[in-house]
Design a protein around this motif. Structure first.
Motif, short mmCIF file in Angstrom:
data_model
loop_
_atom_site.label_atom_id
_atom_site.label_comp_id
_atom_site.label_asym_id
_atom_site.label_seq_id
_atom_site.Cartn_x
_atom_site.Cartn_y
_atom_site.Cartn_z
N GLU A 288 33.02 36.38 38.41
CA GLU A 288 34.36 36.13 37.87
C GLU A 288 35.17 35.24 38.80
O GLU A 288 35.85 34.30 38.35
CB GLU A 288 35.08 37.46 37.65
CG GLU A 288 34.55 38.29 36.50
CD GLU A 288 35.28 39.60 36.34
OE1 GLU A 288 36.04 39.97 37.27
OE2 GLU A 288 35.11 40.26 35.30
N MET A 289 35.12 35.53 40.10
CA MET A 289 35.91 34.73 41.05
C MET A 289 35.36 33.32 41.17
O MET A 289 36.12 32.37 41.39
CB MET A 289 35.92 35.41 42.42
CG MET A 289 36.65 36.75 42.43
SD MET A 289 38.30 36.68 41.66
CE MET A 289 39.15 35.52 42.73
N VAL B 35 37.03 31.58 38.41
CA VAL B 35 38.45 31.37 38.73
C VAL B 35 38.62 30.16 39.64
O VAL B 35 39.46 29.29 39.41
CB VAL B 35 39.04 32.64 39.40
CG1 VAL B 35 40.39 32.33 40.05
CG2 VAL B 35 39.20 33.76 38.38
N LEU C 123 48.22 27.27 33.27
CA LEU C 123 47.31 28.35 32.87
C LEU C 123 47.81 29.04 31.59
O LEU C 123 47.03 29.40 30.71
CB LEU C 123 47.17 29.38 33.99
CG LEU C 123 46.35 28.95 35.21
CD1 LEU C 123 46.54 29.94 36.36
CD2 LEU C 123 44.88 28.83 34.86
N SER D 280 44.69 37.44 32.22
CA SER D 280 43.82 36.36 32.69
C SER D 280 44.58 35.39 33.59
O SER D 280 44.06 34.92 34.61
CB SER D 280 43.22 35.61 31.50
OG SER D 280 42.33 36.43 30.79
N LYS E 125 44.89 36.90 36.88
CA LYS E 125 43.63 36.90 37.62
C LYS E 125 43.46 35.59 38.39
O LYS E 125 43.01 35.58 39.54
CB LYS E 125 42.46 37.11 36.66
CG LYS E 125 41.10 37.19 37.35
CD LYS E 125 40.01 37.65 36.41
CE LYS E 125 39.73 36.64 35.33
NZ LYS E 125 38.57 37.03 34.48
N HIS E 126 43.84 34.47 37.75
CA HIS E 126 43.74 33.18 38.41
C HIS E 126 44.78 33.04 39.52
O HIS E 126 44.47 32.54 40.60
CB HIS E 126 43.91 32.05 37.39
CG HIS E 126 42.73 31.88 36.49
ND1 HIS E 126 42.50 32.70 35.41
CD2 HIS E 126 41.70 30.99 36.51
CE1 HIS E 126 41.39 32.32 34.79
NE2 HIS E 126 40.89 31.28 35.43
N GLY F 185 43.65 34.99 42.33
CA GLY F 185 42.55 34.33 43.03
C GLY F 185 43.04 33.38 44.10
O GLY F 185 42.60 33.42 45.25
#
Length: 435
Positions: A124-125, A128, A156, A188, A191-192, A195
């Motif tokens: 997942e990362m 990202v 985003l 989502s 999440k970015h 990151g």
């Protein structure tokens, strides 16, 4: 005899010795800094080495800022090298200030975090950071400002989820210019943002940047947690059971959705079941949900013994289990194979996603996890107490978790079964007919 870190002894005299970090070695004429402490007394050597260690680490930190010119670098390095090595530094060419491109720092950060990340998190990362590189370009991390992160977040919010899969032929700018696409969720986006926040925090810790520009920029998730996924309704269930395949070679496609419907188990919990995980406990047929062998649990509360609903037994589940057991297969669903990222659920999950969209609903909030919402909501509306529901679905008991774990035993299977009996959706299901 062993000595403190960075202290060695040679011919009775003590020396300070430290390896130059790999990323800084291009600046140095040697890979090790070795300086005589000019003493044979260990206690004195320890005192002197503390000051030396402080000076060396200070130089390492300053070199990593990327803000020094060649002359300043040469001067700093000379300060911490022994006299015999300083002349070598003076003869080095004027080295420009060290740069820290985003791609390099991402690679370094992933290597640092990899030991504590699960394979799924690493995957997942990786996605990202690939996304961040496309949006920001391979800029120097020292040039990333708070406004740059704000602009990133704004972009985003205008982009679709899984854009590389859904729109492989369109650039990010083309997608930003479109107004007819479904945008990624707040979760989502966060999440970015999280990151790049984690990356910049790492850069701050090693002295590359002086501030984490992404701190506090996650969006507020206005929707309640229970609105992230929608529950199936009766019409959805009718569509599901009407279209469930009954191929003898693919029994998992019939049973796994029904187990989810009448248990609230997570997809991977069902997919990873072994034959031995179906047990008769105190006269009640149960699933043993555990982390033995190659199975994975989401958390400690996920480990539990869950009664098998009488509906499943009436449809022929125990007969199916006996057939698999008699065949000598160790796992309940031999067709499902293990992958490092998704465990045993990957292939079935992909199939169910297609089945769900083709035969059940186009609602993106309705997925396999909707069975879990269906079970918890049905039991809640039937008046089942929260602690019982929590144990059935593998959640902690909220604020009472510590009290329950210390002093309270788990509910007996017969008690849990009485609650499960309330899962009656009024939908007719054709029994499994094995061959």
């Amino acid at each position: 005899m062993s000595y403190p870190t960075h202290i060695t002894c040679r011919n009775g005299y003590f020396y300070y010795r430290v390896k130059v970090p790999v990323d800084l070695q291009p600046h140095f004429p040697t890979h090790f800094i070795t300086k005589s402490l000019k003493t044979t007394d260990l206690s004195v050597a320890k005192t002197i080495s503390v000051n030396l260690e402080h000076s060396v680490q200070r130089v390492f930190t300053l070199l990593r800022t990327g803000m020094l010119d060649g002359e300043m670098i040469t001067k700093l390095i000379s300060e911490i090298l022994p006299t015999t090595r300083r002349q070598l530094v003076k003869t080095l060419p004027d080295i420009p200030a060290k740069k820290h491109p985003l791609s390099k720092m991402i690679k370094q950060y992933i290597e640092f975090k990899e030991p504590e990340w699960t394979p799924k998190t690493k995957l997942e990362m990786g996605g990202v950071f690939r996304f961040l590189l496309e949006l920001l370009g391979d800029v120097d991390v020292t040039d990333i400002t708070r406004q740059a992160v704000l602009d990133l977040r704004a972009n985003l919010m205008r982009l679709p989820p899984n854009l590389h899969k859904r729109y492989p032929d369109q650039t990010i700018q083309q997608l930003l210019d479109r107004s007819d696409i479904h945008h990624m969720s707040t979760k989502s986006v966060n999440k970015h943002v999280g990151g790049i926040g984690g990356l910049l925090r790492y850069c701050l810790d090693i002295g590359v940047v002086t501030v984490n520009c992404a701190t506090g920029l996650k969006l507020s998730e206005k929707g309640r947690v229970d609105e992230e996924r929608s529950s199936y309704d009766v019409d959805d269930l009718k569509s599901i059971v009407a279209n469930l395949p009954r191929k003898p070679t693919l029994p998992e496609r019939y049973w796994i959705p029904l187990i989810g419907c009448y248990s609230g188990m997570r997809l991977n919990e069902i997919c990873q079941l072994y034959v031995e995980d179906v047990q008769l406990v105190e006269g009640v047929w149960c699933f043993s949900i555990n982390g033995a062998k190659d199975k994975r649990l989401k958390n400690q509360a996920s480990e539990r013994v869950l009664p098998i609903h009488s509906k499943l037994i009436g449809l022929g589940f125990i007969e199916h289990w006996e057939k698999v057991k008699k065949a000598g297969a160790p796992r309940l669903w031999p067709n499902l194979t293990w992958t490092e990222v998704h465990g045993y659920s990957n292939s079935f999950g992909n199939w169910y996603q297609r089945f769900n969209r083709e035969h059940v609903t186009k609602d993106p909030k309705k997925v396999f996890h909707s069975f879990r919402h269906l079970v918890t909501d049905t039991l809640k509306q039937a008046g089942v107490q929260d602690s019982l529901i929590a144990e059935l679905v593998g959640h902690s008991h909220g604020n009472h978790a510590m009290t329950m774990s210390r002093y309270g035993k788990r509910y007996q299977p017969k008690v849990l079964l009485e609650s499960l009996k309330l899962l009656d959706y009024g939908v007719e299901i054709r029994p499994w007919q094995s061959s």
